[in-house]
Every structure is written in C-alpha cells, then in structure tokens.
Design an enzyme around this catalytic site. Sequence first.
Site, mmCIF file in Angstrom:
data_model
loop_
_atom_site.group_PDB
_atom_site.id
_atom_site.type_symbol
_atom_site.label_atom_id
_atom_site.label_comp_id
_atom_site.label_asym_id
_atom_site.label_seq_id
_atom_site.Cartn_x
_atom_site.Cartn_y
_atom_site.Cartn_z
ATOM 1 N N HIS A 293 -0.978 11.408 4.118
ATOM 2 C CA HIS A 293 -0.457 10.141 4.650
ATOM 3 C C HIS A 293 0.280 9.358 3.565
ATOM 4 O O HIS A 293 1.432 8.934 3.754
ATOM 5 C CB HIS A 293 -1.613 9.312 5.215
ATOM 6 C CG HIS A 293 -1.206 7.953 5.716
ATOM 7 N ND1 HIS A 293 -0.983 7.677 7.040
ATOM 8 C CD2 HIS A 293 -0.977 6.785 5.050
ATOM 9 C CE1 HIS A 293 -0.631 6.408 7.173
ATOM 10 N NE2 HIS A 293 -0.631 5.840 5.974
ATOM 11 N N GLU A 294 -0.387 9.146 2.447
ATOM 12 C CA GLU A 294 0.234 8.338 1.397
ATOM 13 C C GLU A 294 1.472 9.016 0.818
ATOM 14 O O GLU A 294 2.429 8.344 0.425
ATOM 15 C CB GLU A 294 -0.782 8.028 0.287
ATOM 16 C CG GLU A 294 -1.943 7.153 0.732
ATOM 17 C CD GLU A 294 -1.509 5.833 1.350
ATOM 18 O OE1 GLU A 294 -0.438 5.312 0.966
ATOM 19 O OE2 GLU A 294 -2.238 5.332 2.226
ATOM 20 N N HIS B 188 4.483 8.026 2.710
ATOM 21 C CA HIS B 188 5.083 6.796 2.181
ATOM 22 C C HIS B 188 5.922 7.105 0.935
ATOM 23 O O HIS B 188 7.017 6.559 0.754
ATOM 24 C CB HIS B 188 3.986 5.804 1.794
ATOM 25 C CG HIS B 188 3.337 5.102 2.937
ATOM 26 N ND1 HIS B 188 4.031 4.391 3.895
ATOM 27 C CD2 HIS B 188 2.026 4.976 3.275
ATOM 28 C CE1 HIS B 188 3.188 3.863 4.761
ATOM 29 N NE2 HIS B 188 1.961 4.199 4.410
ATOM 30 N N HIS C 294 9.224 8.525 1.806
ATOM 31 C CA HIS C 294 10.086 7.458 2.311
ATOM 32 C C HIS C 294 10.711 6.700 1.140
ATOM 33 O O HIS C 294 11.917 6.420 1.125
ATOM 34 C CB HIS C 294 9.246 6.524 3.187
ATOM 35 C CG HIS C 294 10.053 5.614 4.060
ATOM 36 N ND1 HIS C 294 9.481 4.620 4.823
ATOM 37 C CD2 HIS C 294 11.393 5.527 4.298
ATOM 38 C CE1 HIS C 294 10.417 3.982 5.503
ATOM 39 N NE2 HIS C 294 11.589 4.511 5.190
#
Length: 683
Positions: free
Chosen positions: A470-471, A474, A477
């Site tokens: 998940h991280e 980020h 992105h």
Amino acid sequence: MTDAVTNPLLAPPALPYDLPPYGRIRPEHYLPAFHEAFAAHRAEVDAITAQADEPTFENTLVALERSGALLDRVARAFYTVTSADGIAEIQAIEEELAPLMAAHSDAIQLDAALFARIAEVHARLDQLDLDAESRYLVERHHREMSLAGAGLDDTQKARLTDLNQRLSVLTTTFEKNLLADSNDLAVVFDRAADLDGLSAGELSAAAQAATSRGLDGRYVVTLTLYTGHPYLASLTNRESRRRLLEASRSRAARGNAHDNRDVLREIVRVRAERAALLGYPSHAAAVLADQTAGSPDAARDLLRRLAVPAAVNARSEQDALQKTADADGIRIEAHDWAFYTEKVRAERYDLDRAALRPWFEAERVLRDGVFFAAEQLYGVTIAERHDLQGYHPEVRVFEVHNADGGELGLFLLDLYTRDSKRGGAWMNSIVAQSTLRGTAPVVVNNLNVNKPAPGTPTLLTLDEVTTLFHEFGHALHGLFATVTYPHFAGTAVYRDFVEFPSQVNEMWILWPEILTNYARHIDTGEALPSDVVERLHASEAFNQGFATSEYLAASWIDQAWHGLAVDEASADIDVASFEAAALADIGLDNPVVPTRYASTYFAHVFSGGYSAGYYSYIWSEVLDADTVEWFRENGGLTRANGERFRHRLLGVGGAGDPLAAYRDFRGRDADIQPLLERRGLTD
C-alpha cells in the site's frame, strides 16, 4: 552564525537528487534555517507584488511557483524527521515552529496584493494562450487563496491568522501527547507464557523492546496506532488480550498530563470558528468544498449506504464467533474478536494466517514482491544506494531508474517501530519533482514493524505485507508524477483521491506471478502452497463486516466532530458521550466492534491531514475496486497496462482534475459494484 558554511540546510544541495545531508544536520540547525527561509520567501513574494507591470502568468504565477524553494527544502527535511524520529529536541523545535509556520503560510495565502494579481490573471484566463497545466495552476491558486480567506477584510484576516496559529500548536500538542502516552502504555509482561501464541520472532521483538527500556528478562508489547493490535489474533491468554486492548483504547484519555480530550475539543472549536469566518457552516463543509466529493452530504451518504449492510454482516460474524467461543465458556468481547476470528477462519477455510509468516520474510517481500511488481508493470529498476544516508541509521536508500535507464528518483524505507516514531504507516515526499525547479522526486515510506533481536529474520504478517504494498503505491505516485509546477508535485492531489493509487497497488499481493516470486518459506525456499493461496482468495470477504464497520465508525466520528457548527462546537462536550451518540446515529454502536480510532488517538484527523477526510479511503476504494476489474479485464500485469496507468493517472500528479484523469484511464466514471462485492455488501 547561520550561513551556508555552518548550516548544512542553507548550503546549496550537493547530494544526488538533492537528498538532504542528514549526516551533517543537527537539531540546532533547523530553526535558523527556517528563519532564513521565511525571510527569503517573503522577499520573493514581495518582489512579485511590488511590480508596476500588469499581472501576467509569467510575472505572477510562474514567479510564485519559483518562490519558496529554500523553505520547501528545509520544511520537507524537517517534517520528515518530526514524524519518524521525533526525539525530545525535535519535538521542542516543532512546538516552537508551529505558530511561526502557520503565520508565514497565512502571510502568503492572505496577501491581498498577491491575491489581486492572481485574480486579475484569473479574470483574463480565457484570453491567455496557456497549456492545460498552466491554466489549471491559475484556477487552483485562485480557488485555494479564496478558500483560505484571501478575500476577507483585515480584521477578519487577523482573526483567521490567530486561529491558524492556535491550531498549529494544538495539533502538534495532540501528536506529542499521543506519542508519549502510547510509549507509557506499552504493555509489560513478566513471563513468556503470558504471550503464548506469538511466534519466536514476535517474542524476540517483545524481549528486545523490554531490554531497550531497561527491563531485561521481561517482555514489552508496544502499541499500534489503530485500536486493534495485531497480536490480539494470536494471544491465547485472554487476560493478556484484555490488557493489550484496554491499553490501546485508553490512550490520551487517562486524566494525566498526556490527556488529549481538552486538546481535541479546542481543535474542534477553533476549526468550527475558522470555517464560520470563511463562510461555511462547519469545518467539514469548508474542507469538502474543495474535494472530489464536493460536500459533506455526498461523503455521509456513502458512509450511511455502506454502514447498514456492514453492521448486519458484523452481527452475523459475531454470532459465528460466539458459537466457537461457547466451547470455551466465553462470551465474546472486543478483545476476543480477532482471536476467535482466526479460529473460525481456520474452521471454515483451514487457514491459519499467523502460520503464513515464514513465507513473508521482509527483505524478500520488499525485493521480490513490492519492487518486482513495479519492475514488471512499469519497467523500472530499483537498486540500493549504500553510499547515501537517511535521517536515521535504520533508513535505507534506493535509487529508481526508468526502463530506458534514465534517472527517476530516490526511495527511502524506514521499516521498524521505535519510541521516537509516531504510529501507523505513511509516505511523504522529501524532495518534490518539478521541471520548473529542475528537481527529481525523493520519497520515503514509514512502517512500524516490530524489530526482532539481531540475527533473527523479520517475518511479516499478511496485514504488514499489505501495508508495505500500500505505502509503496503512494511512493510510486510520488515518483511517477511528472509536472512543471511544484504546486502539483507527487501526491499533491485531492485528499479523497490520494489513497486511490496506493489501494490499487495492493492488488499485486496475491497476483500469481508476484506471489510465487516473493512468498517463499524462510527455511525451505518452497513457494506458498497453491491450496493455501486458493483458501486466501476464498476468505477475502471473510470478516469484512467487522473491518468495514470499524473503519466506517471512525469515518463517522470524524464527520460528526467536524460537522459541528461553531455554537455546537463551543458547548461543553463529553468526548465519550459524543462518540457514543455518533455511533448510535449510524448504527455502528456494537461494543464488540470498537471504532478503528477513538477520538483521543485519532491522529489522522486531529494532528494529520485527514480532518473531515477520513472517509477518503472508502471513497477512493470505489475507484480502486473498479480499476482492479479493469486490470483483470485487460490482461493484468503487463507493461502496456502499466504504462497506461502510469501516464494517464499516476503521472498527472495534481496537475489536472483527478476524476477527469480517471475517466481518461477507464473510459467512464467508476462503478461502485466492484467495491460492494469486494466487501460482501451486495445482499
């Protein structure tokens, strides 16, 4: 003396990718650097407003984007440290700095002369020959300054500045209190038998934590940010489970020096007053006016729509757990849920998630899972840079290259928990990409994995594997966003869109090509058995009633606090009673399913950037679930799919309307049906 010779924060960047020289930075360097940076930024903005020339895009908007580079560099370096290694000296600096930072931000955002110039350019926008990003820059600056209060009169601006400075102090105090009380409440166990059910690595981590606190021969379990500790699923001793959950739920609400109840009440009051000053009925209305949701009603409608079936599913799950607990003569309580969930999971699916840890060795998950997925999908290569240093000895630095060999940026990883790190997991940007400034991205992921004793491998839970993927979503992105103006860099998107890329990246965890590459037994090297994988897939909707309910409960508490009008927020509110009424209102007042965060330790909304915005995770998950369907329909893990997702969504950063970017990628608006099916909410 504070110059570039004595203060490394003021010297021109000399390391690759402008990585801050953390090995040379000392706490005493930060405040002088901030003061220098404040003055430099103020002078740059004054130069813009002092011009006699007619306002143009170049002499106003571009000049504004060029300004503040030193402050941006110093602030990103410092705030990375405050959250990840907030030692006492850093906390003291942060407290002193908070009102200064708020005052400086207001001085720029509320500058009447600057706003007048931007407004003039905005009024002539249709007459200007601007590309799409430049046009959007004018629109965003005008809207953000309007929402910040740039159109208020001088008396109102003075009051707004006072409120913002007070909020900066309060939110800093909230986080400081939470960190201190979480450390104080770490649960001490005298015997290994009290922790029966933990793995050897987990027991080792507890012993190591005790030793680091001078408690040799005992065991310390530190607290996670969210209410439910992962060890609750494993501990066979019911009293140990009770102690652990009780400690978690009592954080910053014990009537001691670290109690956050008065702090959060004042935060709510000040935010409500600020919203009223800006012309909004509540803080939630002010925040959501500039999000993709558009209004609190839209966000709350989604939460209510999901809460009813989630609560029903949670009750059904509770009944199933109770049947199993009856054999032990136990009436299910909140501290029993996770433990009996694993028992029922094992009964239904022959699946013991705790037993999967030997297949999830941290280094292999990182390199052969997280990195490998990105390499396969986007063609990037990731290599560790042992010659570069982070802000703490445990921080690792990796260099990322594009498929053509071109330099992309740096990725830092800070995996382990420590007393100076706030709870939870997060990504932040240390250097923001901008072609205008000529900077490349430097991003960091922080987790809070318990560190085992030296020589013992770090074995992750499946939840921790999910967090790592998940991280890194980020991080991708932040690495892939390619913009001209720093205002749009990386994850600088609407709050209720920012979780979308990270949630999408979770899809690769159980993707066959990825899973077989990283899920290898620590001792034998054997892949995770295919029948276990099948059972994992079969159980994906299992316990989703609980998971959805605890999340929605926290989201509703956030909306309840921040939906108060200024007169309501000024009342003498009992925190516990307010929470109870809010949960009853949405039908999520099941005491066996506690909210993911209670108010006194709800750092996301009272000291982080998610105030009135915790709904964002489920809002973004609508897009995420629909995107996963798109990948499945279009061949999954292919470079073509990766390039489309990278360039049409991740690469946009904040330089355009995110929902327009989504439509460009997907060909239509998102459909909620995949989310309902994922969470078992269709019936």
